[in-house]
Design a protein around this motif. Structure first.
Motif, PDB file in Angstrom:
ATOM      1  N   THR A  75       1.102   3.694   7.436  1.00 24.08           N
ATOM      2  CA  THR A  75       1.362   5.002   8.038  1.00 24.08           C
ATOM      3  C   THR A  75       2.586   4.958   8.933  1.00 24.08           C
ATOM      4  O   THR A  75       2.848   3.960   9.604  1.00 24.08           O
ATOM      5  N   ASP A 131       4.817   8.259  -0.130  1.00 20.47           N
ATOM      6  CA  ASP A 131       3.849   8.668  -1.139  1.00 20.47           C
ATOM      7  C   ASP A 131       3.129   9.961  -0.789  1.00 20.47           C
ATOM      8  O   ASP A 131       2.622  10.646  -1.672  1.00 20.47           O
ATOM      9  N   GLN A 164      -5.284   4.603   8.121  1.00 24.46           N
ATOM     10  CA  GLN A 164      -4.939   3.188   8.255  1.00 24.46           C
ATOM     11  C   GLN A 164      -6.119   2.297   7.878  1.00 24.46           C
ATOM     12  O   GLN A 164      -5.944   1.270   7.225  1.00 24.46           O
ATOM     13  N   PRO A 203       0.827  -1.210   0.000  1.00 23.61           N
ATOM     14  CA  PRO A 203       0.000   0.000   0.000  1.00 23.61           C
ATOM     15  C   PRO A 203       0.865   1.265   0.000  1.00 23.61           C
ATOM     16  O   PRO A 203       2.025   1.223   0.402  1.00 23.61           O
ATOM     17  N   PRO A 204       0.298   2.373  -0.443  1.00 28.14           N
ATOM     18  CA  PRO A 204       1.032   3.636  -0.373  1.00 28.14           C
ATOM     19  C   PRO A 204       1.391   3.963   1.072  1.00 28.14           C
ATOM     20  O   PRO A 204       0.670   3.599   2.005  1.00 28.14           O
ATOM     21  N   THR A 205       2.502   4.671   1.232  1.00 28.99           N
ATOM     22  CA  THR A 205       2.992   5.020   2.558  1.00 28.99           C
ATOM     23  C   THR A 205       2.758   6.496   2.826  1.00 28.99           C
ATOM     24  O   THR A 205       3.159   7.355   2.040  1.00 28.99           O
ATOM     25  N   VAL A 206       2.124   6.782   3.961  1.00 36.21           N
ATOM     26  CA  VAL A 206       1.842   8.152   4.371  1.00 36.21           C
ATOM     27  C   VAL A 206       2.672   8.458   5.608  1.00 36.21           C
ATOM     28  O   VAL A 206       2.595   7.749   6.606  1.00 36.21           O
ATOM     29  N   TYR A 258      -3.822   2.256   3.998  1.00 37.82           N
ATOM     30  CA  TYR A 258      -2.516   2.877   3.807  1.00 37.82           C
ATOM     31  C   TYR A 258      -1.558   2.464   4.920  1.00 37.82           C
ATOM     32  O   TYR A 258      -1.964   2.263   6.064  1.00 37.82           O
TER      33      TYR A 258
END
Length: 105
Positions: free
Chosen positions: A37, A56, A31, A10-13, A35
């Motif tokens: 986190t 990301d 979350q 998943p994209p990382t924040v 995503y």
């Protein structure tokens, strides 16, 4: 180096939070949408993460509390990692009014 587990990760924040932003109120819904986190509380750690991992999206709290104020930290991120989209937020309207960052559409 990437913290991703693979091409389907998943994209990382990246959340850079201080005292003003209620981190759990913001991070948990992200979350729950799948995503990955990372919650960071210091600017130096945030810079290290940005240098070493694929991020990301960065969400920066203007009320950071480690010596580098949020507006300056957001400006540094924008200057050094221009390809990382960033959301700048604050726990109070007064903090947002002091922010020198201007966004271009």
């Amino acid at each position: 180096m990437s913290i991703s587990a693979g091409p389907t990760a998943p994209p990382t924040v990246l959340f850079v939070v201080g005292n003003g932003l209620r981190a759990l109120d913001v991070i948990h819904p992200v979350q729950m949408r799948g995503y990955l986190t990372l919650e960071i509380s210091t600017s130096m750690t945030a810079f290290s993460v940005l240098e070493n991992y694929e991020i990301d999206l960065a969400i920066v709290d203007l009320d950071t509390c480690d010596g580098l104020d949020g507006p300056r930290m957001a400006t540094e991120i924008a200057a050094n990692w221009p390809d990382v989209p960033m959301i700048v937020c604050a726990g109070s309207a007064r903090t947002m009014q002091k922010c020198p960052i201007h966004c271009d559409a």
